[in-house]
Motif scaffolding. Structure first.
Motif, PDB file in Angstrom:
ATOM      1  N   ASP A 184      -1.403 -26.783  22.821  1.00  0.00           N
ATOM      2  CA  ASP A 184      -0.310 -27.093  21.903  1.00  0.00           C
ATOM      3  C   ASP A 184      -0.335 -26.220  20.664  1.00  0.00           C
ATOM      4  O   ASP A 184       0.667 -26.105  19.953  1.00  0.00           O
ATOM      5  CB  ASP A 184      -0.382 -28.570  21.508  1.00  0.00           C
ATOM      6  N   ARG A 185      -1.488 -25.559  20.394  1.00  0.00           N
ATOM      7  CA  ARG A 185      -1.586 -24.657  19.237  1.00  0.00           C
ATOM      8  C   ARG A 185      -1.488 -23.204  19.647  1.00  0.00           C
ATOM      9  O   ARG A 185      -1.695 -22.305  18.826  1.00  0.00           O
ATOM     10  CB  ARG A 185      -2.927 -24.890  18.524  1.00  0.00           C
ATOM     11  N   ASP A 186      -1.195 -22.949  20.919  1.00  0.00           N
ATOM     12  CA  ASP A 186      -1.053 -21.582  21.437  1.00  0.00           C
ATOM     13  C   ASP A 186      -2.319 -20.756  21.232  1.00  0.00           C
ATOM     14  O   ASP A 186      -2.251 -19.554  20.935  1.00  0.00           O
ATOM     15  CB  ASP A 186       0.146 -20.876  20.782  1.00  0.00           C
ATOM     16  N   VAL A 187      -3.464 -21.391  21.361  1.00  0.00           N
ATOM     17  CA  VAL A 187      -4.739 -20.670  21.268  1.00  0.00           C
ATOM     18  C   VAL A 187      -5.089 -20.148  22.657  1.00  0.00           C
ATOM     19  O   VAL A 187      -5.093 -20.903  23.639  1.00  0.00           O
ATOM     20  CB  VAL A 187      -5.866 -21.586  20.754  1.00  0.00           C
ATOM     21  N   ARG A 188      -5.398 -18.865  22.737  1.00  0.00           N
ATOM     22  CA  ARG A 188      -5.714 -18.235  24.018  1.00  0.00           C
ATOM     23  C   ARG A 188      -7.227 -18.064  24.136  1.00  0.00           C
ATOM     24  O   ARG A 188      -7.877 -17.543  23.227  1.00  0.00           O
ATOM     25  CB  ARG A 188      -5.029 -16.873  24.127  1.00  0.00           C
ATOM     26  N   PHE A 189      -7.773 -18.492  25.261  1.00  0.00           N
ATOM     27  CA  PHE A 189      -9.213 -18.362  25.518  1.00  0.00           C
ATOM     28  C   PHE A 189      -9.440 -17.174  26.449  1.00  0.00           C
ATOM     29  O   PHE A 189      -8.966 -17.167  27.586  1.00  0.00           O
ATOM     30  CB  PHE A 189      -9.761 -19.640  26.143  1.00  0.00           C
ATOM     31  N   SER A 190     -10.156 -16.180  25.934  1.00  0.00           N
ATOM     32  CA  SER A 190     -10.467 -14.979  26.707  1.00  0.00           C
ATOM     33  C   SER A 190     -11.946 -15.013  27.070  1.00  0.00           C
ATOM     34  O   SER A 190     -12.818 -14.764  26.233  1.00  0.00           O
ATOM     35  CB  SER A 190     -10.151 -13.717  25.892  1.00  0.00           C
ATOM     36  N   ASN A 216     -15.159 -26.285  19.555  1.00  0.00           N
ATOM     37  CA  ASN A 216     -15.238 -26.039  18.119  1.00  0.00           C
ATOM     38  C   ASN A 216     -14.468 -24.775  17.735  1.00  0.00           C
ATOM     39  O   ASN A 216     -13.726 -24.753  16.748  1.00  0.00           O
ATOM     40  CB  ASN A 216     -16.699 -25.911  17.700  1.00  0.00           C
ATOM     41  N   ALA A 217     -14.632 -23.710  18.535  1.00  0.00           N
ATOM     42  CA  ALA A 217     -13.909 -22.479  18.255  1.00  0.00           C
ATOM     43  C   ALA A 217     -12.403 -22.679  18.407  1.00  0.00           C
ATOM     44  O   ALA A 217     -11.607 -22.132  17.635  1.00  0.00           O
ATOM     45  CB  ALA A 217     -14.397 -21.367  19.188  1.00  0.00           C
ATOM     46  N   GLY A 218     -12.001 -23.460  19.419  1.00  0.00           N
ATOM     47  CA  GLY A 218     -10.570 -23.703  19.625  1.00  0.00           C
ATOM     48  C   GLY A 218      -9.933 -24.453  18.473  1.00  0.00           C
ATOM     49  O   GLY A 218      -8.757 -24.257  18.172  1.00  0.00           O
ATOM     50  N   LYS A 219     -10.694 -25.325  17.810  1.00  0.00           N
ATOM     51  CA  LYS A 219     -10.146 -26.094  16.693  1.00  0.00           C
ATOM     52  C   LYS A 219      -9.809 -25.203  15.506  1.00  0.00           C
ATOM     53  O   LYS A 219      -8.848 -25.467  14.777  1.00  0.00           O
ATOM     54  CB  LYS A 219     -11.151 -27.161  16.264  1.00  0.00           C
ATOM     55  N   TRP A 220     -10.632 -24.164  15.288  1.00  0.00           N
ATOM     56  CA  TRP A 220     -10.486 -23.376  14.068  1.00  0.00           C
ATOM     57  C   TRP A 220      -9.934 -21.976  14.314  1.00  0.00           C
ATOM     58  O   TRP A 220      -9.724 -21.231  13.349  1.00  0.00           O
ATOM     59  CB  TRP A 220     -11.835 -23.283  13.358  1.00  0.00           C
ATOM     60  N   ALA A 221      -9.665 -21.620  15.558  1.00  0.00           N
ATOM     61  CA  ALA A 221      -9.107 -20.302  15.848  1.00  0.00           C
ATOM     62  C   ALA A 221      -7.651 -20.233  15.422  1.00  0.00           C
ATOM     63  O   ALA A 221      -6.906 -21.226  15.498  1.00  0.00           O
ATOM     64  CB  ALA A 221      -9.240 -19.990  17.338  1.00  0.00           C
ATOM     65  N   ALA A 222      -7.239 -19.044  14.999  1.00  0.00           N
ATOM     66  CA  ALA A 222      -5.825 -18.842  14.668  1.00  0.00           C
ATOM     67  C   ALA A 222      -5.019 -18.564  15.927  1.00  0.00           C
ATOM     68  O   ALA A 222      -3.962 -19.152  16.142  1.00  0.00           O
ATOM     69  CB  ALA A 222      -5.683 -17.688  13.676  1.00  0.00           C
TER      70      ALA A 222
END
Length: 305
Positions: A184-190, A216-222
């Motif tokens: 929902d935050r459009d965070v992409r995991f590579s 944790n990284a997904g919460k604070w990633a732009a």
């Protein structure tokens, strides 16, 4: 038969054998006595060798008894013969592992108590009130408590160094899961598509560690979270990098503490990174954090299988 003799000539020679028999008998007695003496000497040497050879082990037994009684905490690194020094080192490693397991179990119990505080407070408040939706509250908080119990009891289980876990499938499944969780935050995991090798431990522990770091990284990633895996001899290095704001330098040392949260406005108990550090330590690994300009870089070092 002699030449020109009509009949054969028979010659009989006789002698007294008593002297010869006496000499043979004497030789046999001396030989038997010599063999008895040699066997006795050999047995004495054998007993002496075993006795002196086992003296270092007797010393180890004495030190082990002191360790068991609390009079000593480790086996000495000096003063032992070189043949048993490696054994003392392995026993010290075993004691260190046992100590880590005990500490991990204690921390897990403390974490569980900490995680149950809020649900119990909510239930207590609900019991004192007259709300009409108390059933929904009870169901929600009991489910939360059960999840906490299952999670922290699983974390408290001793590290299993005999298992071997393929890294690639675990990392791929976690990245796909986190992509949905933070979609929902459009965070992409590579994630490292070429991640190979085996982790020398249980699959559940690897999932717990990487799952906490990725979440944790997904919460604070732009926008992006990157995961890279490298082999360094008998170790594996996982780097989880986000492109968020990072952390002030003064918080980097304290953020791994138990109950410390990166943002008080966010939900959670603040135990995720501490749990990762505890599990990694139980395997002889480490967790370190640093600012990556931008974002935060979490480096997890674990034993390779």
């Amino acid at each position: 038969t002699l030449p020109r003799a009509a009949t054969p000539l028979r010659v009989v020679v006789a002698a007294d054998r008593s002297a010869l028999d006496a000499q043979v008998s004497s030789f046999r007695q001396r030989t038997a006595l010599a063999l008895i003496v040699l066997v006795a000497l050999w047995f004495a040497v054998l007993v002496s060798q075993v006795h002196y050879g086992l003296r270092p082990l007797a010393e180890l037994r004495r030190i082990a008894e002191q360790v068991r009684n609390g009079e000593n905490v480790r086996f000495p690194q000096q003063g032992l013969v070189k043949e048993v020094a490696p054994l003392a080192d392995e026993l010290n490693a075993l004691l260190d592992h046992h100590g880590r397991m005990v500490q991990r179990a204690r921390r897990s119990a403390a974490d569980l108590a900490h995680a149950l505080k809020t649900p119990l407070t909510v239930l207590g408040t609900e019991a004192e009130g007259d709300g009409s939706d108390w059933r929904q509250t009870v169901r929600g908080e009991t489910a939360r408590m059960q999840a906490s119990i299952d999670r922290y009891l699983a974390v408290g289980v001793a590290a299993d160094h005999q298992q071997r876990t393929p890294v690639g499938p675990v990392l791929d499944a976690l990245c796909r899961l986190m992509q949905r969780v933070h979609g929902d935050r459009d965070v992409r995991f590579s994630c490292d598509a070429n991640a190979q090798g085996l982790f020398a431990g249980a699959r559940e522990d690897l999932e717990e560690m990487l799952g906490n770091l990725l979440d944790n990284a997904g919460k604070w990633a732009a926008h992006t979270v990157e995961v890279r895996v490298r082999h360094e001899g008998t170790r594996m290095r996982f780097e989880v990098r986000d492109d968020g704001a990072g952390l002030p330098e003064e918080q980097l040392e304290n953020v791994l503490g138990r109950g410390v949260r990166l943002d008080e406005r966010a939900s959670g108990s603040g135990l995720g990174l501490a749990i990762v550090a505890d599990i990694a330590e139980s395997y002889g690994g480490t967790l370190t954090l640093r600012n990556g300009a931008p974002g935060l870089v979490a480096t997890l070092v674990l034993p390779a299988g």
